[in-house]
Design an enzyme around this catalytic site. Structure first.
Site, PDB file in Angstrom:
ATOM      1  N   ASN A  10       4.181   2.715  -0.198  1.00 36.40           N
ATOM      2  CA  ASN A  10       3.681   1.462   0.164  1.00 36.40           C
ATOM      3  C   ASN A  10       3.077   1.449   1.663  1.00 36.40           C
ATOM      4  O   ASN A  10       3.769   1.899   2.438  1.00 36.40           O
ATOM      5  CB  ASN A  10       5.272   0.344   0.236  1.00 36.40           C
ATOM      6  N   LYS A  12       1.653  -0.479   3.168  1.00 39.57           N
ATOM      7  CA  LYS A  12       1.762  -1.615   4.112  1.00 39.57           C
ATOM      8  C   LYS A  12       0.074  -2.050   4.535  1.00 39.57           C
ATOM      9  O   LYS A  12      -0.683  -1.749   4.008  1.00 39.57           O
ATOM     10  CB  LYS A  12       2.727  -1.605   4.998  1.00 39.57           C
ATOM     11  N   HIS A  94       8.692  -7.773  -1.197  1.00 38.25           N
ATOM     12  CA  HIS A  94       9.215  -6.830  -0.100  1.00 38.25           C
ATOM     13  C   HIS A  94       9.495  -7.798   1.104  1.00 38.25           C
ATOM     14  O   HIS A  94       9.395  -8.958   1.314  1.00 38.25           O
ATOM     15  CB  HIS A  94       7.996  -6.242   0.330  1.00 38.25           C
ATOM     16  N   GLU A  96       9.313  -7.708   4.168  1.00 38.33           N
ATOM     17  CA  GLU A  96       8.299  -8.411   5.174  1.00 38.33           C
ATOM     18  C   GLU A  96       7.499  -9.447   4.764  1.00 38.33           C
ATOM     19  O   GLU A  96       7.152 -10.232   5.316  1.00 38.33           O
ATOM     20  CB  GLU A  96       7.156  -6.906   5.390  1.00 38.33           C
ATOM     21  N   GLU A 164      16.083  -2.017  -0.904  1.00 41.81           N
ATOM     22  CA  GLU A 164      15.701  -1.677   0.560  1.00 41.81           C
ATOM     23  C   GLU A 164      16.330  -2.590   1.513  1.00 41.81           C
ATOM     24  O   GLU A 164      15.966  -3.756   1.675  1.00 41.81           O
ATOM     25  CB  GLU A 164      13.944  -2.050   0.492  1.00 41.81           C
ATOM     26  N   GLY A 170      11.706   1.235   8.042  1.00 40.20           N
ATOM     27  CA  GLY A 170      11.157   1.595   9.466  1.00 40.20           C
ATOM     28  C   GLY A 170      11.828   2.029  10.648  1.00 40.20           C
ATOM     29  O   GLY A 170      11.314   2.168  11.720  1.00 40.20           O
ATOM     30  N   SER A 208      13.365   4.271   5.128  1.00 38.81           N
ATOM     31  CA  SER A 208      13.365   5.610   5.907  1.00 38.81           C
ATOM     32  C   SER A 208      13.697   6.614   4.992  1.00 38.81           C
ATOM     33  O   SER A 208      14.247   7.517   5.629  1.00 38.81           O
ATOM     34  CB  SER A 208      14.751   5.348   6.936  1.00 38.81           C
TER      35      SER A 208
HETATM   36  P1  PGA Z   1       9.874   2.900   5.326  1.00 35.79           P
HETATM   37  O1  PGA Z   1       9.356   1.569   4.547  1.00 35.79           O
HETATM   38  O2  PGA Z   1       9.825   4.096   4.564  1.00 35.79           O
HETATM   39  O3  PGA Z   1       8.888   3.075   6.587  1.00 35.79           O
HETATM   40  O4  PGA Z   1      11.168   2.580   5.926  1.00 35.79           O
HETATM   41  C1  PGA Z   1       9.801   1.203   3.050  1.00 35.79           C
HETATM   42  C2  PGA Z   1       9.376   0.086   2.672  1.00 35.79           C
HETATM   43  O5  PGA Z   1       9.211  -0.868   3.499  1.00 35.79           O
HETATM   44  O6  PGA Z   1       9.083   0.112   1.519  1.00 35.79           O
END
Ligand code: PGA
Length: 245
Positions: A10, A12, A94, A96, A164, A170, A208
């Site tokens: 992803n 983003k 997601h 976000e 997640e 992140g 992460s």
């Molecule tokens: P990350 O993001 O691996 O940077 O923690 C995962 C995600 O949001 O899909």
């Protein structure tokens, strides 16, 4: 139960066009034997990434879609458009998007339904906040999100679930393997209420994931792959995660 692993990147709202092309080309040059690979670049780069990955078998996905197929929705993208440009998958719900765009379970379900109607695989994301985990509500919260977000037409061929935890995205922090195992076992049970072939649905872990922790996370029962953010932006890291399957 043999569920082939899926490692999804992803990206983003990251990468320039040149970076996206080179990332896609680097990954497509070394496709994984052990896992299916899915790249979800920013929408403006989809076509360029599609031409970089060509017929290598690396798959392409969108990061979101609108619940309807066309119309007066400025700035939105339909699942049909994603399918036409060569996507096989689309991420919906997601955290976000749930946070930045106030998306509810009902909206996520409508988006997943739109994805299925367009012939895409919906990658439905769920996950608890840190406060919810601290309050011991993580299993209940995720169970509720699954119940509210999975459309009636879902099956193991058209739906992937990504767990997640919001606090792990992140941040460099991950749940323990015991906590991941408990959540994925719980999800496998919960989705059986909505999906007849629930045993074959891919359940991804995300938050992460790095080359350093991928092997132990991917070895957990009922973890059938990973949704990778930050580490999907480096060819070597993404391929190392796929190699950990
Ligand atoms: P990350 O993001 O691996 O940077 O923690 C995962 C995600 O949001 O899909």
């Amino acid at each position: 139960m043999a569920v082939r692993a899926l490692i999804a990147g992803n990206w983003k709202m990251n990468t320039s066009l040149a970076e996206a092309r080179s990332l896609a080309a680097g990954i497509a040059a070394q496709p994984s034997a052990a896992a299916d690979l899915l790249l979800c670049p920013p929408a403006p780069w989809l076509q360029s990434v599609a031409s970089e990955i060509g017929a290598t078998g690396v798959m392409l996905g969108g990061q979101d879609c609108h619940p309807t197929s066309a119309g007066a929705h400025t700035g939105d993208i339909s699942a049909e458009m994603l399918a036409e440009i060569g996507c096989s998958h689309v991420i919906v719900g997601h955290s976000e998007r749930r946070t930045d765009h106030w998306e509810s379970d009902a909206q996520v379900q409508a988006k997943a339904d739109a994805a299925l109607r367009a012939g895409l695989v919906a990658v439905i994301c769920v996950g608890e906040s840190e406060a919810e985990r601290d309050a011991g509500r993580d299993l209940a919260v995720v169970g509720g999100q699954l119940a509210g977000s999975i459309p009636a037409a879902a099956n193991a061929n058209n739906t992937v679930i990504a767990y997640e935890p919001v606090w792990a995205i992140g941040t460099g922090r991950t749940p323990t393997v015991q906590d991941v195992a408990a959540m994925h076992d719980h999800m496998r049970t919960v989705i059986a209420d909505k999906i007849s072939d629930a045993a074959h649905v891919k359940l991804l872990y995300g938050g992460s994931v790095t080359p350093a922790n991928a092997a132990e996370l991917l070895a957990v029962a009922n973890v059938n792959g990973a949704l990778v953010g930050g580490a999907s932006l480096q060819v070597e890291d993404f391929l190392a995660i796929a190699a950990a399957v």
